[in-house]
Design a protein around this motif. Structure first.
Motif, PDB file in Angstrom:
ATOM      1  N   ALA A 104      95.606  23.406  18.432  1.00 45.85           N
ATOM      2  CA  ALA A 104      96.679  23.564  19.254  1.00 45.85           C
ATOM      3  C   ALA A 104      96.838  22.316  20.214  1.00 45.85           C
ATOM      4  O   ALA A 104      96.101  21.789  20.574  1.00 45.85           O
ATOM      5  N   SER A 105      98.554  21.878  19.973  1.00 46.72           N
ATOM      6  CA  SER A 105      98.575  20.767  20.839  1.00 46.72           C
ATOM      7  C   SER A 105      98.937  21.012  22.193  1.00 46.72           C
ATOM      8  O   SER A 105      99.620  22.120  22.413  1.00 46.72           O
ATOM      9  N   TYR A 106      98.820  20.168  23.188  1.00 48.36           N
ATOM     10  CA  TYR A 106      99.289  20.384  24.351  1.00 48.36           C
ATOM     11  C   TYR A 106      99.490  18.889  25.112  1.00 48.36           C
ATOM     12  O   TYR A 106      99.116  17.631  24.329  1.00 48.36           O
ATOM     13  N   ARG A 107     100.293  18.861  26.002  1.00 46.44           N
ATOM     14  CA  ARG A 107     100.867  17.625  26.470  1.00 46.44           C
ATOM     15  C   ARG A 107      99.328  16.788  26.681  1.00 46.44           C
ATOM     16  O   ARG A 107      98.793  17.180  27.754  1.00 46.44           O
ATOM     17  N   GLY A 108      99.389  15.527  26.064  1.00 45.49           N
ATOM     18  CA  GLY A 108      98.179  14.603  26.217  1.00 45.49           C
ATOM     19  C   GLY A 108      97.224  15.093  25.223  1.00 45.49           C
ATOM     20  O   GLY A 108      96.326  13.929  25.328  1.00 45.49           O
ATOM     21  N   GLY A 109      97.236  15.883  24.371  1.00 44.89           N
ATOM     22  CA  GLY A 109      95.952  16.100  23.311  1.00 44.89           C
ATOM     23  C   GLY A 109      96.354  17.202  22.524  1.00 44.89           C
ATOM     24  O   GLY A 109      97.394  17.727  22.475  1.00 44.89           O
ATOM     25  N   SER A 110      95.068  17.368  22.098  1.00 45.35           N
ATOM     26  CA  SER A 110      95.091  18.829  21.230  1.00 45.35           C
ATOM     27  C   SER A 110      93.706  19.206  21.198  1.00 45.35           C
ATOM     28  O   SER A 110      92.627  18.669  21.375  1.00 45.35           O
ATOM     29  N   LEU A 111      93.561  20.577  20.697  1.00 41.15           N
ATOM     30  CA  LEU A 111      92.240  21.363  20.761  1.00 41.15           C
ATOM     31  C   LEU A 111      92.161  21.681  19.341  1.00 41.15           C
ATOM     32  O   LEU A 111      93.011  22.326  18.496  1.00 41.15           O
ATOM     33  N   HIS A 112      91.010  21.351  18.463  1.00 39.36           N
ATOM     34  CA  HIS A 112      90.792  21.864  17.279  1.00 39.36           C
ATOM     35  C   HIS A 112      89.655  22.868  17.224  1.00 39.36           C
ATOM     36  O   HIS A 112      88.517  22.358  17.591  1.00 39.36           O
ATOM     37  N   GLU A 113      89.911  23.886  16.664  1.00 41.72           N
ATOM     38  CA  GLU A 113      88.656  24.920  16.709  1.00 41.72           C
ATOM     39  C   GLU A 113      88.818  25.889  15.572  1.00 41.72           C
ATOM     40  O   GLU A 113      89.527  25.983  15.091  1.00 41.72           O
ATOM     41  N   ARG A 114      87.344  26.290  15.272  1.00 36.50           N
ATOM     42  CA  ARG A 114      87.363  27.462  14.317  1.00 36.50           C
ATOM     43  C   ARG A 114      87.075  28.601  15.303  1.00 36.50           C
ATOM     44  O   ARG A 114      85.743  28.676  15.810  1.00 36.50           O
ATOM     45  N   SER A 115      87.841  29.664  15.092  1.00 37.76           N
ATOM     46  CA  SER A 115      87.551  30.784  15.828  1.00 37.76           C
ATOM     47  C   SER A 115      87.099  32.015  14.959  1.00 37.76           C
ATOM     48  O   SER A 115      87.283  32.113  13.979  1.00 37.76           O
ATOM     49  N   ARG A 116      86.067  32.661  15.788  1.00 37.81           N
ATOM     50  CA  ARG A 116      85.640  34.005  14.985  1.00 37.81           C
ATOM     51  C   ARG A 116      86.021  35.284  15.468  1.00 37.81           C
ATOM     52  O   ARG A 116      86.344  35.385  16.688  1.00 37.81           O
ATOM     53  N   PHE A 117      86.388  36.107  14.610  1.00 41.70           N
ATOM     54  CA  PHE A 117      87.036  37.366  14.852  1.00 41.70           C
ATOM     55  C   PHE A 117      86.306  38.506  14.346  1.00 41.70           C
ATOM     56  O   PHE A 117      85.816  38.351  13.218  1.00 41.70           O
ATOM     57  N   GLU A 118      86.438  39.572  14.941  1.00 37.60           N
ATOM     58  CA  GLU A 118      85.759  40.821  14.603  1.00 37.60           C
ATOM     59  C   GLU A 118      86.503  42.080  14.739  1.00 37.60           C
ATOM     60  O   GLU A 118      87.364  41.953  15.722  1.00 37.60           O
ATOM     61  N   ARG A 119      86.538  43.207  13.973  1.00 39.22           N
ATOM     62  CA  ARG A 119      87.099  44.386  14.531  1.00 39.22           C
ATOM     63  C   ARG A 119      86.090  45.200  15.445  1.00 39.22           C
ATOM     64  O   ARG A 119      84.860  45.329  15.067  1.00 39.22           O
ATOM     65  N   ALA A 120      86.610  45.611  16.508  1.00 39.63           N
ATOM     66  CA  ALA A 120      86.184  46.283  17.503  1.00 39.63           C
ATOM     67  C   ALA A 120      86.730  47.721  17.454  1.00 39.63           C
ATOM     68  O   ALA A 120      88.056  47.327  18.018  1.00 39.63           O
ATOM     69  N   ASP A 121      86.269  48.951  17.345  1.00 40.29           N
ATOM     70  CA  ASP A 121      86.927  50.026  17.211  1.00 40.29           C
ATOM     71  C   ASP A 121      88.440  50.010  16.480  1.00 40.29           C
ATOM     72  O   ASP A 121      89.426  50.426  16.652  1.00 40.29           O
ATOM     73  N   GLY A 122      88.208  49.143  15.246  1.00 43.86           N
ATOM     74  CA  GLY A 122      89.440  49.123  14.298  1.00 43.86           C
ATOM     75  C   GLY A 122      90.284  48.063  14.581  1.00 43.86           C
ATOM     76  O   GLY A 122      91.438  47.901  13.861  1.00 43.86           O
ATOM     77  N   VAL A 123      90.163  47.341  15.892  1.00 44.84           N
ATOM     78  CA  VAL A 123      91.074  46.432  16.373  1.00 44.84           C
ATOM     79  C   VAL A 123      90.412  44.967  16.186  1.00 44.84           C
ATOM     80  O   VAL A 123      89.393  44.739  16.504  1.00 44.84           O
ATOM     81  N   TRP A 124      91.398  43.933  15.939  1.00 42.90           N
ATOM     82  CA  TRP A 124      91.038  42.810  15.799  1.00 42.90           C
ATOM     83  C   TRP A 124      90.704  42.254  17.239  1.00 42.90           C
ATOM     84  O   TRP A 124      91.618  42.551  18.026  1.00 42.90           O
ATOM     85  N   VAL A 125      89.519  41.475  17.468  1.00 43.20           N
ATOM     86  CA  VAL A 125      89.221  40.957  18.762  1.00 43.20           C
ATOM     87  C   VAL A 125      88.551  39.578  18.526  1.00 43.20           C
ATOM     88  O   VAL A 125      88.074  39.275  17.500  1.00 43.20           O
ATOM     89  N   TYR A 126      89.095  38.530  19.544  1.00 41.05           N
ATOM     90  CA  TYR A 126      88.306  37.256  19.520  1.00 41.05           C
ATOM     91  C   TYR A 126      86.782  37.337  19.851  1.00 41.05           C
ATOM     92  O   TYR A 126      86.583  37.968  20.988  1.00 41.05           O
ATOM     93  N   VAL A 127      86.123  36.648  19.186  1.00 46.64           N
ATOM     94  CA  VAL A 127      84.677  36.719  19.622  1.00 46.64           C
ATOM     95  C   VAL A 127      84.171  35.371  20.290  1.00 46.64           C
ATOM     96  O   VAL A 127      83.823  35.299  21.387  1.00 46.64           O
ATOM     97  N   ASP A 128      84.297  34.320  19.347  1.00 48.97           N
ATOM     98  CA  ASP A 128      84.255  33.129  19.952  1.00 48.97           C
ATOM     99  C   ASP A 128      84.565  31.889  19.278  1.00 48.97           C
ATOM    100  O   ASP A 128      85.334  32.043  18.078  1.00 48.97           O
ATOM    101  N   GLY A 129      84.723  30.646  19.616  1.00 50.78           N
ATOM    102  CA  GLY A 129      84.894  29.438  18.880  1.00 50.78           C
ATOM    103  C   GLY A 129      84.165  28.242  18.836  1.00 50.78           C
ATOM    104  O   GLY A 129      83.249  28.164  19.750  1.00 50.78           O
ATOM    105  N   GLU A 130      84.297  27.303  17.780  1.00 52.69           N
ATOM    106  CA  GLU A 130      83.584  26.425  17.686  1.00 52.69           C
ATOM    107  C   GLU A 130      84.578  25.122  17.666  1.00 52.69           C
ATOM    108  O   GLU A 130      85.303  24.988  16.859  1.00 52.69           O
ATOM    109  N   PHE A 131      84.439  24.334  18.588  1.00 53.37           N
ATOM    110  CA  PHE A 131      85.266  23.098  19.028  1.00 53.37           C
ATOM    111  C   PHE A 131      84.955  22.050  17.765  1.00 53.37           C
ATOM    112  O   PHE A 131      83.727  21.827  17.518  1.00 53.37           O
ATOM    113  N   LEU A 132      86.029  21.675  17.193  1.00 51.54           N
ATOM    114  CA  LEU A 132      85.767  20.671  16.051  1.00 51.54           C
ATOM    115  C   LEU A 132      86.291  19.533  16.471  1.00 51.54           C
ATOM    116  O   LEU A 132      86.374  18.438  15.514  1.00 51.54           O
TER     117      LEU A 132
END
Length: 134
Positions: A104-132
């Protein structure tokens, strides 16, 4: 021969997530609650768009309850400029978890991440991320 008057057209803005669909038909329908993201990648894209739009409520709503912060402060001076999905593993309708790697790029830099997702009550949700790194 008749003359037709051109109708004014409403400018169509593409979705901040980088797909060519208009925001309302893409991530906007998830933000409004009209639909839920069908895959981990769709959820990740919609969360990026929520950061662009400053939609704290959506970000918190789509965060896994066990890792969700009590509150979320967004930097009003942050200007997001683009999203590049680099890869995804699992995260489809047939899975209970998945990862999405992105930049994800932003003015002045970028964020490189591997995000983890799970289903909670049948719906996708974000769990956490690892900055790369940048």
């Amino acid at each position: 021969m008749s003359r037709r008057t051109a109708r004014p057209t409403k400018p169509v803005s593409t979705c901040p997530c980088g797909l060519s669909e208009p925001y309302e038909k893409c991530c906007g329908r998830y933000h409004s609650g009209g639909a839920v993201a069908p895959t981990a990648e769709a959820l990740m894209r919609s969360r990026y768009s929520a950061f662009v739009k400053g939609d704290r409520a959506y970000l918190l709503r789509t965060w896994h309850p066990r890792t969700r912060p009590a509150r979320l402060d967004l930097d009003p001076d942050m200007t997001w400029t683009g999203l590049e999905v680099l890869g995804a593993t699992e995260g489809s309708a047939f899975h209970s978890s998945g990862t999405v790697t992105f930049r994800a790029s932003y003015r002045g830099g970028s964020l490189h991440e591997r995000s983890r997702f799970e289903r909670a009550d049948g719906v996708w949700v974000y769990v956490d991320g690892e900055f790369l790194g940048e």
